[in-house]
Write a protein that holds these residues in place. Structure first.
Motif, PDB file in Angstrom:
ATOM      1  N   LEU A  73       0.826  -1.209   0.000  1.00  0.00           N
ATOM      2  CA  LEU A  73       0.000   0.000   0.000  1.00  0.00           C
ATOM      3  C   LEU A  73       0.863   1.262   0.000  1.00  0.00           C
ATOM      4  O   LEU A  73       0.559   2.230  -0.708  1.00  0.00           O
ATOM      5  CB  LEU A  73      -0.937   0.008   1.207  1.00  0.00           C
ATOM      6  N   ALA A  74       1.957   1.244   0.774  1.00  0.00           N
ATOM      7  CA  ALA A  74       2.853   2.407   0.810  1.00  0.00           C
ATOM      8  C   ALA A  74       3.490   2.631  -0.558  1.00  0.00           C
ATOM      9  O   ALA A  74       3.567   3.769  -1.039  1.00  0.00           O
ATOM     10  CB  ALA A  74       3.920   2.199   1.878  1.00  0.00           C
ATOM     11  N   GLU A  75       3.917   1.550  -1.193  1.00  0.00           N
ATOM     12  CA  GLU A  75       4.521   1.678  -2.527  1.00  0.00           C
ATOM     13  C   GLU A  75       3.492   2.144  -3.546  1.00  0.00           C
ATOM     14  O   GLU A  75       3.784   2.985  -4.402  1.00  0.00           O
ATOM     15  CB  GLU A  75       5.128   0.340  -2.952  1.00  0.00           C
ATOM     16  N   ARG A  76       2.273   1.633  -3.447  1.00  0.00           N
ATOM     17  CA  ARG A  76       1.215   2.057  -4.361  1.00  0.00           C
ATOM     18  C   ARG A  76       0.958   3.557  -4.214  1.00  0.00           C
ATOM     19  O   ARG A  76       0.821   4.274  -5.200  1.00  0.00           O
ATOM     20  CB  ARG A  76      -0.075   1.285  -4.079  1.00  0.00           C
ATOM     21  N   ASP A  77       0.935   4.040  -2.973  1.00  0.00           N
ATOM     22  CA  ASP A  77       0.715   5.465  -2.748  1.00  0.00           C
ATOM     23  C   ASP A  77       1.866   6.303  -3.284  1.00  0.00           C
ATOM     24  O   ASP A  77       1.655   7.418  -3.757  1.00  0.00           O
ATOM     25  CB  ASP A  77       0.489   5.748  -1.266  1.00  0.00           C
ATOM     26  N   LEU A  78       3.094   5.758  -3.219  1.00  0.00           N
ATOM     27  CA  LEU A  78       4.233   6.482  -3.789  1.00  0.00           C
ATOM     28  C   LEU A  78       4.097   6.615  -5.300  1.00  0.00           C
ATOM     29  O   LEU A  78       4.400   7.657  -5.873  1.00  0.00           O
ATOM     30  CB  LEU A  78       5.549   5.766  -3.464  1.00  0.00           C
ATOM     31  N   VAL A  79       3.652   5.554  -5.937  1.00  0.00           N
ATOM     32  CA  VAL A  79       3.526   5.552  -7.395  1.00  0.00           C
ATOM     33  C   VAL A  79       2.307   6.345  -7.847  1.00  0.00           C
ATOM     34  O   VAL A  79       2.395   7.192  -8.732  1.00  0.00           O
ATOM     35  CB  VAL A  79       3.454   4.102  -7.934  1.00  0.00           C
ATOM     36  N   LEU A  80       1.167   6.091  -7.224  1.00  0.00           N
ATOM     37  CA  LEU A  80      -0.084   6.705  -7.669  1.00  0.00           C
ATOM     38  C   LEU A  80      -0.439   7.975  -6.905  1.00  0.00           C
ATOM     39  O   LEU A  80      -1.300   8.740  -7.345  1.00  0.00           O
ATOM     40  CB  LEU A  80      -1.241   5.710  -7.509  1.00  0.00           C
ATOM     41  N   GLY A  81       0.182   8.173  -5.769  1.00  0.00           N
ATOM     42  CA  GLY A  81      -0.203   9.278  -4.902  1.00  0.00           C
ATOM     43  C   GLY A  81      -1.364   8.827  -4.040  1.00  0.00           C
ATOM     44  O   GLY A  81      -2.052   7.852  -4.356  1.00  0.00           O
ATOM     45  N   PRO A  82      -1.588   9.503  -2.921  1.00  0.00           N
ATOM     46  CA  PRO A  82      -2.696   9.088  -2.048  1.00  0.00           C
ATOM     47  C   PRO A  82      -4.033   9.256  -2.755  1.00  0.00           C
ATOM     48  O   PRO A  82      -4.192  10.111  -3.625  1.00  0.00           O
ATOM     49  CB  PRO A  82      -2.574  10.017  -0.847  1.00  0.00           C
ATOM     50  N   ARG A  83      -4.951   8.435  -2.390  1.00  0.00           N
ATOM     51  CA  ARG A  83      -6.286   8.519  -2.990  1.00  0.00           C
ATOM     52  C   ARG A  83      -6.958   9.816  -2.567  1.00  0.00           C
ATOM     53  O   ARG A  83      -6.933  10.174  -1.388  1.00  0.00           O
ATOM     54  CB  ARG A  83      -7.146   7.344  -2.551  1.00  0.00           C
TER      55      ARG A  83
END
Length: 106
Positions: free
Chosen positions: A70-80
């Motif tokens: 989830l942390a990596e996803r937020d780094l790539v996509l930015g927070p929802r």
């Protein structure tokens, strides 16, 4: 010269054959086309059920790995983004969870 695909025969109940024929007739398609689409839809459904099961398994068996994902996803996509827009007719009638918490602690 167009080559015709190979074909075979499968046993199905008369009821199933009649249902397949009815759908094909209603849609103006062949029974093979309807059956191919039904199989593709089933495979698609099975794929996503397996993905869901793997996600649930990872959350349950490797919560630290899930948090890393989830942390990596937020780094790539930015927070929802969290929309705070509320339709005018709902203003004052609903509160976001954070707002409910804030009103309780005041």
């Amino acid at each position: 010269m167009t080559m015709k695909p190979k074909a075979t025969t499968i046993r199905v109940s008369v009821k199933t054959r009649d249902r397949l024929a009815r759908i094909a007739r209603q849609e103006g398609r062949t029974m093979t086309e309807v059956l191919n689409d039904a199989i593709a839809d089933y495979e698609h459904k099975q794929f996503w059920q397996e993905v869901d099961a793997q996600v649930e398994r990872t959350q349950r068996e490797d919560p630290e790995g899930w948090a890393d994902y989830l942390a990596e996803r937020d780094l790539v996509l930015g927070p929802r983004p969290r929309s705070r827009r509320v339709a005018p007719e709902w203003k004052g009638l609903i509160a976001f969870p954070e707002e409910k918490h804030e009103t309780r602690t005041r």
